[in-house]
Design an enzyme around this catalytic site. Structure first.
Site, mmCIF file in Angstrom:
data_model
loop_
_atom_site.group_PDB
_atom_site.id
_atom_site.type_symbol
_atom_site.label_atom_id
_atom_site.label_comp_id
_atom_site.label_asym_id
_atom_site.label_seq_id
_atom_site.Cartn_x
_atom_site.Cartn_y
_atom_site.Cartn_z
ATOM 1 N N SER A 322 0.799 -1.231 0.000
ATOM 2 C CA SER A 322 0.000 0.000 0.000
ATOM 3 C C SER A 322 0.828 1.276 0.000
ATOM 4 O O SER A 322 0.303 2.347 -0.290
ATOM 5 C CB SER A 322 -0.922 0.008 1.203
ATOM 6 O OG SER A 322 -1.742 -1.137 1.165
ATOM 7 N N HIS A 365 -15.057 0.295 3.466
ATOM 8 C CA HIS A 365 -14.761 1.625 4.027
ATOM 9 C C HIS A 365 -15.876 2.623 3.754
ATOM 10 O O HIS A 365 -15.774 3.786 4.124
ATOM 11 C CB HIS A 365 -13.468 2.178 3.435
ATOM 12 C CG HIS A 365 -12.258 1.441 3.900
ATOM 13 N ND1 HIS A 365 -11.625 0.480 3.133
ATOM 14 C CD2 HIS A 365 -11.558 1.495 5.067
ATOM 15 C CE1 HIS A 365 -10.578 -0.002 3.792
ATOM 16 N NE2 HIS A 365 -10.528 0.593 4.980
ATOM 17 N N CYS A 378 -7.713 2.304 1.532
ATOM 18 C CA CYS A 378 -8.803 1.559 0.916
ATOM 19 C C CYS A 378 -8.371 0.973 -0.437
ATOM 20 O O CYS A 378 -8.036 1.696 -1.365
ATOM 21 C CB CYS A 378 -10.006 2.480 0.716
ATOM 22 S SG CYS A 378 -11.330 1.671 -0.194
#
Lengths: 618, 367
Positions: A322, A365, A378
Site C-alpha cells: 500500500s 470503508h 482503501c
C-alpha cells in the site's frame, strides 16, 4: 608511379648501406664501452655489493583510512597485529632455531615445520609467515629472546577493527583477502596476493579513498640479515579518513528497534539525500572477516535463512504494497481520472471481469475520496483509479519517482526493483497484459518490487515537492593532514513532475494516515512534530481462496511483510524513513512504530543540541 | 624450376650465427631458472619446443621466393591489423594489458606479427617509388598511415615497448631509403612536437614513471628502479671473466626480477663476465652486419629494403634490451633476440632470419 624508374641504381643503396654499417658499429661500440665500465671499471664495487650483502626490499604498508560517523565518533579503527616470520637464509641452523622458537612460544615444532612445508617456496631471503596475529605474551617472549633467534622477524601490520561490531555492518562493510579475479582487474593494479581490500559496503565502494599508497625501503643487509644501510625510503601515504553521513546514536536506535526482526530500515535527510541511519537485520560481526572464521561460523552466516549478509535496505526487493498507493494517487490526480472530490463506494470488495478483488477491510470503508482512501488505505478506491489509469500510466509515475532503477547509492551492487509495464510483460513473459492485473499493481502488489531505500527516496521526494536526491553515505574524506579531499554534494537525480495541487492533496492524505481519526498509523501521531506516511502490508504468497483459517495458524513464512514509509517535519527540517519487516504482518502495528520512534529520537536530539542542554532521555 | 644455385648459395654463416645465439640462450635460461622450483624448470623445456618450432618456421620462410611476399604484402598487413583489433576485443589480459590471443593451447602476440607486416608493406612501397633527391613529405604520408595504424593499436594494449620498436623500424627504413633534406627538417620538427604532445596526452602514468625512474633509478627503488639497480649489480659483479656457469649469486638468489625474459643478459653477464658478454655482443654485431651485407648483395630493390627492414628490427631489439639492462635506457619490455625466454618474440626473430636467408639464397636474381 609510371614516371619513376622501375629499378634503382644498386650503387645508390650500396652507398647508404656502407653508412648504415658504420652506424651499427658505432652503437655497438657504445654498448661495449658501457659493459666495460660496469664490469671492469666499476666491477669491484658491484662485486662487493653483490657478495657481502644483499639489497633487499622491505614493504611499508600504508595505513588504511579510518571511518567515523558524521559527528566524529570512531566506528572503524586500525589496530596493530604482530605476525611471526622467518627468513630461512638467516635462520641457520634452521632446526635449532625452530626448536628454540617452539620453546619460547609453546607452539609445537611440528606445527612450525608443517607451515614451512606447506608454504609456497619463495626466495630464502624473503620472510616467510609462520604465525599470524600472535598475542602480546608471545610477542614479549620472542622480543626478549631475540638475540637467540636469528632470522625470526616480527612484522607489525595493521588490522581492521570494527569497534561497534554488528553495528551498521551492511553499510560499512568489511575487508577480505584480494581474490584472483580482483588481482587481474585493472582496478586493483599494483596489488599483491594476500593484500586486504574492501569486499562489501563502504569499505569496498570507497576502496580508492581508504587504501592509501604503500611505500617501501631498499636496504642493504649483512650476512645476519640485519639492516646495515637504508638506500632509499618511499614513505607510505595513509588512506583518507572517511566521515559517514550516519549518526551513530540514531543508527544504534534503528538497530535496537530491529532486534529480533528480519528486515531493513533507512533514515534519510530529505533535502540533501544524506543517510542518517541504515540497518539491516539480522546483522553480522565484521571482525570475523578480519580475524578469520572457522567453517561453522561461515556456514552459519551463509546458510541462515534470514540472510544476515544481505543488506535488505538496498538489496532486498519486496512488493511495496500500500505504500505504492502514493504513486497511484499522484498518477490518478495528475492524469485527471479522479480529482480531490471524486469518491468511490467501498463495500469491502470490487468486481472486475469475472474476478472479485477484495479490500483489506472485509466490511468495507464506505464512500471514500482520495485523502480518506490514503488514510484508511482503501484497496477498492485504488482498484478503480488503477483501472481508469492502466498499467503504463501508473508505471510512468513510478519511474518518475525513481522506482524500478537503482538509486545510485555508493554501496556497490544495488537491486533495481521492478515496475511492470505492458511492454515489459510482453517481452518477459510473452503474453499480453491482462487488465485485471492492473488492479493488483495499483495497490503495489503483483509484479511490483521495490527496495526500502527506493521507497525512502520516493517519500523524501514527496516531502521535497518532487525533488529526488541521490542517497549519500559518505559525508567527507580527509587526508592525513586533515585537508578535505572529498565533500559530499547533494545531487538532484530526478523530479516527480506533478502539479503543486496534486502534491498537496497527496501530502494531506499522508498526513491523515498518521493524524486522521481513521488513519492506519495513528498510533505514532506526535504533538511536537508532524509525521506523514503510509503503511503497507505485502502479501508474500496468495493464500488459497476460501482459506479463512484463523490468522494465528498461518505459518510465519506465509505472513505478509510489513511496511511503513514516511517523513517527519519540524521547524523546516525534514527526514524520511522507510521500514520493511519481513513477515511482520501489519504495517500499522509492526513497522509504523519504528519510524515513529526514529523520527522522535532524531528531533529530540536536535532539540537538545539546539538548546545546548545535556542529552537526556534518549 | 629448381635452381641448383639455391643450395650453393645457402647462407651457412647466418645459420651458424643463429645456432650460436640459440645455444647461448638455452644455457643461460637453464641458469636463470635454477633458482625457481619445478614449475620454472618446465619453462626450459617449453623454450626448447619453441626453438624447434622457430627453426621449422624459419625453414618455411626461405623455401619460397621472397618475391611472393611482395605480392602478399597487403594481405599480410591486413591480417595483422585484424589480429591487432581482435586482441583489443578478445585478448587475454596479463599484467594489466591485453596482448595475447588464445588459440587452443597456443597464445600468440599479434603485435609481434605486426612488426614484420609493417616491414613488408613498407619495403613494397619504398621499392616501387624511387626519387634521387629523396622522398618528400607527400610521399611519406601513405607509409606514415601504414605505420601509425598498428602503432596506435599496439600502444592501446598498452605495450609501449613493442609500439616503439614498430615506430623505430619504420623510421629507420624511411631514413635508409632517403628523405629530401627540406622534408627531413620538417619531419624532425614534427617528431619533436608529436613526441612532446604524446608525452602529455598519450602515455599512461606508469609509462611516464618508467622514464622518470630511468632518469633517477633511486626514485622508485621498489619497482622499475629495483630492476635497473639489481641488473647493474649483476652485470658489474661479473667483472672480467665472470663467476662461472651457473654460479651467478644475484641470479640464483632470485634477486633478478624476470631474469629469464627481459633481464636474461644480466644473468649471462654475471656468469660469463666481460669476456663472455663481449663475445655475445660481438656475435650480435656480426649478425647485424651480416644482414646488411645480404641487403648489399641483393640486386632487387624490394629484397634490399626488406633485408634492411628485418635487420633493423633485430638491431633495435638488441640495442633497446641491452641498453635497458645496462641502465642506458628506461625499462620497456623488449626481449633480447634469440636468447630471452618467450615463444612469440623467438618465432618473430626466426621469421626475420628466414627472410634474410631467403634473400641471401636468391642474391643472383634480379627483378
Amino acid at each position: 608511379m609510371g614516371s619513376y624508374p622501375k629499378a634503382i641504381d644498386s650503387g645508390w643503396y650500396k652507398h647508404r648501406l656502407t653508412g648504415a654499417m658504420f652506424c651499427v658499429i658505432g652503437t655497438f661500440l657504445i654498448l661495449i664501452i658501457r659493459l666495460f665500465y660496469l664490469q671492469i671499471i666499476e666491477g669491484e664495487e658491484y662485486r662487493r655489493l653483490s657478495e657481502n650483502q644483499c639489497i633487499r626490499l622491505q614493504a611499508i604498508s600504508a595505513p588504511r583510512g579510518v571511518i567515523y560517523d558524521r559527528s566524529g565518533i570512531l566506528l572503524v579503527d586500525n589496530r596493530p597485529s604482530y605476525d611471526l616470520n622467518i627468513v630461512i637464509k638467516d635462520a641457520s641452523p634452521l632446526d635449532d632455531t625452530i626448536k628454540k622458537l617452539s620453546q619460547y612460544t609453546n607452539i609445537s615444532e611440528k606445527e612450525f615445520k608443517d607451515t614451512l612445508k606447506t608454504s609456497r617456496r619463495v626466495a630464502d631471503y624473503k620472510p616467510l609467515l609462520l604465525k599470524k596475529d600472535i598475542d602480546r605474551d608471545m610477542l614479549a617472549a620472542i622480543e626478549t629472546h631475540k638475540f637467540d633467534l636469528p632470522g625470526i622477524v616480527i612484522d607489525v601490520k595493521t588490522k581492521r577493527e570494527y569497534i561497534y561490531e554488528k553495528s551498521a555492518a551492511h553499510l560499512i562493510g568489511y575487508l577480505g583477502e584480494i581474490s584472483a579475479a580482483e588481482l587481474k582487474s585493472d582496478q586493483y593494479q599494483g596489488f599483491q596476493g594476500g593484500d586486504y581490500v574492501g569486499k562489501f559496503g563502504v569499505e569496498k565502494s570507497a576502496e580508492s579513498m581508504l587504501r592509501g599508497k604503500n611505500g617501501g625501503r631498499q636496504v642493504e643487509v649483512n650476512a645476519k640479515g640485519q639492516v646495515v644501510r637504508v638506500f632509499k625510503t618511499v614513505e607510505a601515504v595513509p588512506g583518507y579518513n572517511i566521515y559517514l553521513t550516519i549518526e551513530h546514536d540514531l543508527q544504534k536506535k534503528a538497530e535496537s528497534l530491529l532486534e529480533d526482526k528480519v528486515g531493513g530500515v533507512v533514515v534519510m535527510e530529505c533535502d540533501s539525500g544524506k543517510i542518517l541511519a541504515m540497518a539491516s537485520s539480522p546483522s553480522f560481526d565484521q571482525n570475523l572477516f578480519v580475524r578469520g572464521m572457522n567453517y561453522k561460523q561461515w556456514n552459519d552466516l551463509i546458510s541462515n535463512p534470514d540472510r544476515p549478509m544481505e543488506n535488505k535496505v538496498v538489496n532486498g526487493e519486496y512488493p511495496p504494497a500500500s505504500t505504492y498507493k502514493v504513486i497511484t494517487a499522484m498518477a490518478g490526480l495528475e492524469e485527471a481520472v479522479v480529482d480531490e472530490k471524486t469518491s468511490f463506494y467501498c463495500p469491502g470488495y470490487y468486481h472486475y471481469g469475472d474476478r472479485t478483488f477484495r479490500c483489506w477491510k472485509k466490511s468495507g470503508h464506505g464512500r471514500v475520496a482520495v485523502k480518506d482512501a490514503l488514510a484508511v488505505s482503501c484497496d477498492v478506491y485504488f482498484y478503480q483509479v488503477g483501472q481508469r489509469l492502466g498499467v503504463d500510466r501508473i508505471a510512468k509515475y513510478a519511474k518518475m519517482a525513481g522506482l524500478g532503477k537503482p538509486t545510485g547509492i555508493q554501496l556497490g551492487q544495488e537491486a533495481s526493483g521492478l515496475i511492470p509495464t505492458s511492454a515489459w510483460k510482453k517481452k518477459k513473459k510473452g503474453i499480453p497484459w491482462q487488465k485485471g492485473e492492473t488492479l493488483s499493481i495499483a495497490i503495489g502488489q503483483g509484479y511490483n518490487l521495490a527496495t526500502p531505500l527506493q521507497m525512502c527516496v520516493l517519500f523524501s521526494a514527496v516531502a521535497n515537492n518532487g525533488r529526488l536526491y541521490q542517497p549519500l553515505v559518505i559525508e567527507k574524506a580527509l587526508d592525513d593532514q586533515d585537508n578535505i579531499v572529498f565533500q559530499a554534494e547533494k545531487k538532484l537525480v530526478g523530479t516527480i513532475s506533478v502539479s503543486q495541487k496534486t502534491m498537496d492533496i497527496v501530502k494531506a492524505g499522508l498526513w491523515e494516515v498518521v493524524n486522521g481519526r481513521r488513519g492506519t498509523a495513528k498510533i505514532i501521531a506526535a504533538k511536537e512534530f508532524d509525521i506523514y506516511g503510509k503503511t503497507g502490508t505485502a502479501q508474500v504468497v496468495s493464500r488459497p481462496a476460501g482459506d479463512d483459517s484463523p490468522k494465528k495458524n498461518i505459518k510465519n513464512h506465509l505472513k505478509p511483510h510489513a511496511w511503513f514509509v514516511g517523513y517527519g517535519i519540524k521547524d523546516g527540517q525534514k527526514i524520511a524513513a522507510s521500514v520493511m519487516i519481513e513477515h511482520g504482518e501489519h504495517g500499522s502495528s509492526t513497522a509504523a512504530p519504528i519510524v515513529g520512534e526514529l523520527i522522535k529520537a532524531y528531533f529530540q536530539k536536535k532539540q537538545v543540541e539546539n538548546d545546548y542542554l545535556p542529552i537526556t532521555g534518549l | 624450376m629448381f635452381d641448383r644455385r639455391l643450395i650453393q648459395n645457402f647462407d651457412k654463416g647466418l645459420l651458424f650465427l643463429t645456432l650460436i645465439l640459440c645455444c647461448l640462450g638455452l644455457i643461460t635460461l637453464r641458469s636463470a631458472l635454477l633458482a625457481g622450483g619445478s614449475l620454472q624448470k618446465i619453462l626450459y623445456y617449453k623454450q626448447m619446443v619453441w626453438y624447434g618450432a622457430g627453426f621449422f618456421i624459419m625453414c618455411i620462410c626461405f623455401i619460397f621466393d621472397y618475391k611472393t611476399i611482395e605480392r602478399w604484402a597487403y594481405l599480410i598487413y591486413g591480417t595483422s591489423i585484424s589480429l591487432l583489433v581482435a586482441v583489443l576485443i578478445f585478448g587475454k589480459i596479463g599484467g594489466g594489458s591485453r596482448r595475447w590471443l588464445i588459440f587452443g593451447p597456443v597464445s600468440i602476440q599479434p603485435s609481434e606479427i605486426a612488426k614484420i607486416a609493417v616491414i613488408i608493406v613498407l619495403a613494397r612501397y619504398y621499392s616501387k617509388i624511387v626519387k634521387q633527391k629523396g622522398f618528400t613529405i607527400k610521399d611519406l604520408i601513405y607509409p606514415f598511415i601504414l605505420t601509425i595504424i598498428p602503432f596506435s593499436l599496439i600502444v592501446r594494449q598498452p605495450d609501449l615497448g613493442t609500439g616503439m620498436v614498430v615506430f623505430l623500424i619504420a623510421a629507420t627504413m624511411t631514413l635508409f631509403t632517403k628523405i629530401e633534406k627540406k622534408s627531413l627538417i620538417c619531419l624532425i620538427i614534427f617528431c619533436i612536437v608529436t613526441g612532446c604532445s604524446g608525452w602529455f596526452f598519450l602515455l599512461k602514468d606508469y609509462q611516464k614513471q618508467r622514464v622518470y625512474t630511468f632518469l633517477d633509478p633511486a626514485r622508485d627503488p621498489l619497482g622499475a628502479g629495483y630492476h635497473i639497480i639489481q641488473s647493474k649489480i649483476a652485470i658489474g659483479a661479473g667483472m672480467g671473466t665472470g663467476r662461472g656457469l651457473f654460479q651467478g649469486t644475484q641470479n640464483t638468489l632470485a634477486f633478478l626480477p624476470e631474469q629469464h625474459t627481459d633481464f636474461i643478459f644480466s644473468v649471462l653477464a654475471e656468469e660469463w663476465g666481460f669476456a663472455g658478454s663481449f663475445f655475445i655482443i660481438m656475435i650480435y654485431m656480426v649478425l647485424i652486419i651480416w644482414g646488411l651485407n645480404i641487403a648489399y648483395n641483393c640486386r632487387n630493390s624490394f629484397g634490399t629494403i626488406l633485408s634492411v627492414g628485418v635487420t633493423t628490427m633485430i638491431f633495435w631489439q638488441i640495442f633497446i634490451n641491452l641498453g635497458m639492462v645496462m641502465g642506458l635506457m628506461p625499462v620497456v619490455g623488449v626481449p633480447l633476440p634469440l636468447v630471452s625466454y618467450g615463444g612469440s618474440s623467438l618465432i618473430t626473430i626466426m621469421i626475420c632470419i628466414g627472410i634474410l636467408m631467403n634473400v641471401s639464397m636468391r642474391r643472383f636474381a634480379t627483378d
